[in-house]
Motif scaffolding. Sequence first.
Motif, PDB file in Angstrom:
ATOM      1  N   HIS A   1       0.815  -1.081  -0.023  1.00 17.38           N
ATOM      2  CA  HIS A   1       0.023  -0.020   0.028  1.00 17.38           C
ATOM      3  C   HIS A   1       1.120   1.165   0.092  1.00 17.38           C
ATOM      4  CE1 HIS A   1      -3.178  -2.987   0.729  1.00 17.38           C
ATOM      5  NE2 HIS A   1      -2.594  -3.132   1.972  1.00 17.38           N
ATOM      6  N   HIS A   2       0.691   2.055  -1.025  1.00 16.02           N
ATOM      7  CA  HIS A   2       1.439   3.224  -1.310  1.00 16.02           C
ATOM      8  C   HIS A   2       0.934   4.694  -0.703  1.00 16.02           C
ATOM      9  CE1 HIS A   2       4.392   0.924  -3.835  1.00 16.02           C
ATOM     10  NE2 HIS A   2       3.485   0.094  -3.952  1.00 16.02           N
ATOM     11  N   TYR A   3      -0.378   4.635  -0.341  1.00 17.86           N
ATOM     12  CA  TYR A   3      -0.806   6.039  -0.386  1.00 17.86           C
ATOM     13  C   TYR A   3      -1.560   6.227   0.921  1.00 17.86           C
ATOM     14  CZ  TYR A   3       0.061   6.002  -5.449  1.00 17.86           C
ATOM     15  OH  TYR A   3       0.764   5.960  -6.686  1.00 17.86           O
ATOM     16  N   HIS A   4      -1.191   5.176   1.958  1.00 20.10           N
ATOM     17  CA  HIS A   4      -1.946   5.405   3.298  1.00 20.10           C
ATOM     18  C   HIS A   4      -3.245   5.114   3.151  1.00 20.10           C
ATOM     19  CE1 HIS A   4      -1.948   5.903   7.573  1.00 20.10           C
ATOM     20  NE2 HIS A   4      -2.103   7.176   7.351  1.00 20.10           N
ATOM     21  N   TYR A   5      -4.032   4.328   2.475  1.00 18.58           N
ATOM     22  CA  TYR A   5      -5.313   3.976   2.695  1.00 18.58           C
ATOM     23  C   TYR A   5      -5.415   3.075   3.761  1.00 18.58           C
ATOM     24  CZ  TYR A   5      -9.882   3.264   1.024  1.00 18.58           C
ATOM     25  OH  TYR A   5     -11.429   3.016   1.253  1.00 18.58           O
TER      26      TYR A   5
ATOM     27  N   SER B   1      -5.836   0.239   5.891  1.00 17.09           N
ATOM     28  CA  SER B   1      -5.686  -1.291   5.463  1.00 17.09           C
ATOM     29  C   SER B   1      -6.827  -1.982   5.939  1.00 17.09           C
ATOM     30  CB  SER B   1      -4.363  -1.994   5.994  1.00 17.09           C
ATOM     31  OG  SER B   1      -4.361  -1.586   7.391  1.00 17.09           O
ATOM     32  N   GLU B   2      -7.299  -1.687   6.909  1.00 14.20           N
ATOM     33  CA  GLU B   2      -8.626  -2.722   7.660  1.00 14.20           C
ATOM     34  C   GLU B   2      -9.560  -2.336   6.674  1.00 14.20           C
ATOM     35  OE1 GLU B   2      -9.488  -4.435  10.492  1.00 14.20           O
ATOM     36  OE2 GLU B   2      -7.450  -4.419  10.680  1.00 14.20           O
ATOM     37  N   TRP B   3      -9.741  -1.119   5.916  1.00 11.03           N
ATOM     38  CA  TRP B   3     -10.950  -1.084   4.957  1.00 11.03           C
ATOM     39  C   TRP B   3     -10.649  -2.096   3.912  1.00 11.03           C
ATOM     40  CZ3 TRP B   3     -11.977   4.887   5.110  1.00 11.03           C
ATOM     41  CH2 TRP B   3     -12.226   5.383   6.249  1.00 11.03           C
ATOM     42  N   LEU B   4      -9.540  -2.392   3.530  1.00  9.53           N
ATOM     43  CA  LEU B   4      -9.215  -3.165   2.289  1.00  9.53           C
ATOM     44  C   LEU B   4      -9.605  -4.664   2.407  1.00  9.53           C
ATOM     45  CD1 LEU B   4      -6.057  -1.392   1.259  1.00  9.53           C
ATOM     46  CD2 LEU B   4      -8.258  -1.005   0.382  1.00  9.53           C
ATOM     47  N   LYS B   5      -9.801  -5.173   3.578  1.00  4.49           N
ATOM     48  CA  LYS B   5      -9.755  -6.525   3.904  1.00  4.49           C
ATOM     49  C   LYS B   5     -10.662  -7.364   3.031  1.00  4.49           C
ATOM     50  CE  LYS B   5      -7.702  -6.764   8.498  1.00  4.49           C
ATOM     51  NZ  LYS B   5      -7.816  -7.203   9.813  1.00  4.49           N
ATOM     52  N   HIS B   6     -11.878  -6.888   2.881  1.00  4.84           N
ATOM     53  CA  HIS B   6     -12.965  -7.432   2.247  1.00  4.84           C
ATOM     54  C   HIS B   6     -13.235  -7.388   0.804  1.00  4.84           C
ATOM     55  CE1 HIS B   6     -13.673  -9.606   5.839  1.00  4.84           C
ATOM     56  NE2 HIS B   6     -13.873  -8.520   6.537  1.00  4.84           N
ATOM     57  N   ARG B   7     -12.202  -6.417   0.280  1.00 10.98           N
ATOM     58  CA  ARG B   7     -12.277  -5.824  -1.309  1.00 10.98           C
ATOM     59  C   ARG B   7     -11.375  -6.660  -2.123  1.00 10.98           C
ATOM     60  NH1 ARG B   7     -12.319   0.840  -0.288  1.00 10.98           N
ATOM     61  NH2 ARG B   7     -13.527   0.637   1.374  1.00 10.98           N
TER      62      ARG B   7
ATOM     63  N   ALA C   1      -7.995   0.515  -6.610  1.00 16.70           N
ATOM     64  CA  ALA C   1      -8.808   1.500  -7.063  1.00 16.70           C
ATOM     65  C   ALA C   1      -8.794   2.276  -5.843  1.00 16.70           C
ATOM     66  CB  ALA C   1      -9.973   1.183  -7.616  1.00 16.70           C
ATOM     67  N   SER C   2      -8.921   1.855  -4.327  1.00 17.28           N
ATOM     68  CA  SER C   2      -8.937   2.574  -3.421  1.00 17.28           C
ATOM     69  C   SER C   2      -7.868   3.532  -3.289  1.00 17.28           C
ATOM     70  CB  SER C   2      -9.252   1.725  -2.210  1.00 17.28           C
ATOM     71  OG  SER C   2     -10.463   0.838  -2.274  1.00 17.28           O
ATOM     72  N   GLU C   3      -6.730   2.816  -3.206  1.00 10.08           N
ATOM     73  CA  GLU C   3      -5.304   3.558  -2.952  1.00 10.08           C
ATOM     74  C   GLU C   3      -5.210   4.521  -3.934  1.00 10.08           C
ATOM     75  OE1 GLU C   3      -3.190   2.917  -0.707  1.00 10.08           O
ATOM     76  OE2 GLU C   3      -3.395   0.440  -0.184  1.00 10.08           O
ATOM     77  N   LEU C   4      -5.377   4.206  -5.627  1.00  7.16           N
ATOM     78  CA  LEU C   4      -5.276   5.270  -6.367  1.00  7.16           C
ATOM     79  C   LEU C   4      -6.220   6.498  -6.171  1.00  7.16           C
ATOM     80  CD1 LEU C   4      -4.815   3.050  -9.638  1.00  7.16           C
ATOM     81  CD2 LEU C   4      -2.975   4.463  -8.510  1.00  7.16           C
ATOM     82  N   ARG C   5      -7.456   5.926  -5.856  1.00 11.76           N
ATOM     83  CA  ARG C   5      -8.415   6.994  -5.557  1.00 11.76           C
ATOM     84  C   ARG C   5      -8.089   8.036  -4.585  1.00 11.76           C
ATOM     85  NH1 ARG C   5     -12.238   3.904  -4.420  1.00 11.76           N
ATOM     86  NH2 ARG C   5     -13.113   3.612  -6.705  1.00 11.76           N
ATOM     87  N   LEU C   6      -7.354   7.573  -3.535  1.00 13.22           N
ATOM     88  CA  LEU C   6      -6.966   8.438  -2.349  1.00 13.22           C
ATOM     89  C   LEU C   6      -5.900   9.341  -2.876  1.00 13.22           C
ATOM     90  CD1 LEU C   6      -7.265   9.278   0.700  1.00 13.22           C
ATOM     91  CD2 LEU C   6      -5.740   7.675   1.352  1.00 13.22           C
TER      92      LEU C   6
END
Length: 235
Positions: free
Chosen positions: A3-7, A9-15, A22-27
């Motif tokens: 993870h490069h953009y400090h999104y 990590s807990e929010w990503l578990k079930h994605r 997309a979440s990392e790039l979006r942020l």
Amino acid sequence: MKHHYHYPSEWLKHRSTGEQVASELRLAIISKIIEEGDKLSENKIAQQFEVSRSPVRDALKLLQQDGLISLERMGAVVMGLSKANQKEIYDIRLMLESFVFERLLVENNEEVIKQLNKILKMMTVAVEFEDADEFTRLDLLFHESMITAIHHQYIEMIWHNLTPVMECLVLISMRKRMQNEPEDFKRVIHNHKVYIEAIENKDRNKMKEAFHLNFDDVDEQIDVLWNSQTNIDRK
């Protein structure tokens, strides 16, 4: 996957992997780490996140749906999120929540009030532990709980379509606030208490106050929307 953009990590578990990228790039795009006009390469993103190109393509399609990029062959150009776009998102939120409150006026609200009070209690704990990410998650859950309480399929659909961009905007704002103005969270907590009081008392004026407190720079729109809702009710 790195993870490069400090999104969070807990929010990503079930994605899915594509959703995670997309979440990392979006942020990164919304926080302007990746700037408007930058070009995104499928190959470079795949290398950066240590994934295959298939989830990268999935990620870019999601970002295109958000209006953040324009797809090109083997990549994309960043469109970014303008101030006007941000204001439009809050306009939609305001319309949704004013509609939802009108529905809550005529329904039994005991369960949603209990849920909102529970979330608010957890929000105060997040502030005590200076956890901006958890506060953001709970803030969005608070508003989503009002949305889902009226069991309106298409209102929920609009809300969920807004959520990916909205959560980034709120996350960036809360992180900055926690770092620079942690004392301001007392005001934010109070603002959410006003929401609960308005629903509990079925008080239009109190809800209007809650909107004024929670939506920055949209006072005029609040008045216009609120008056239009009231006029509809009188017909």
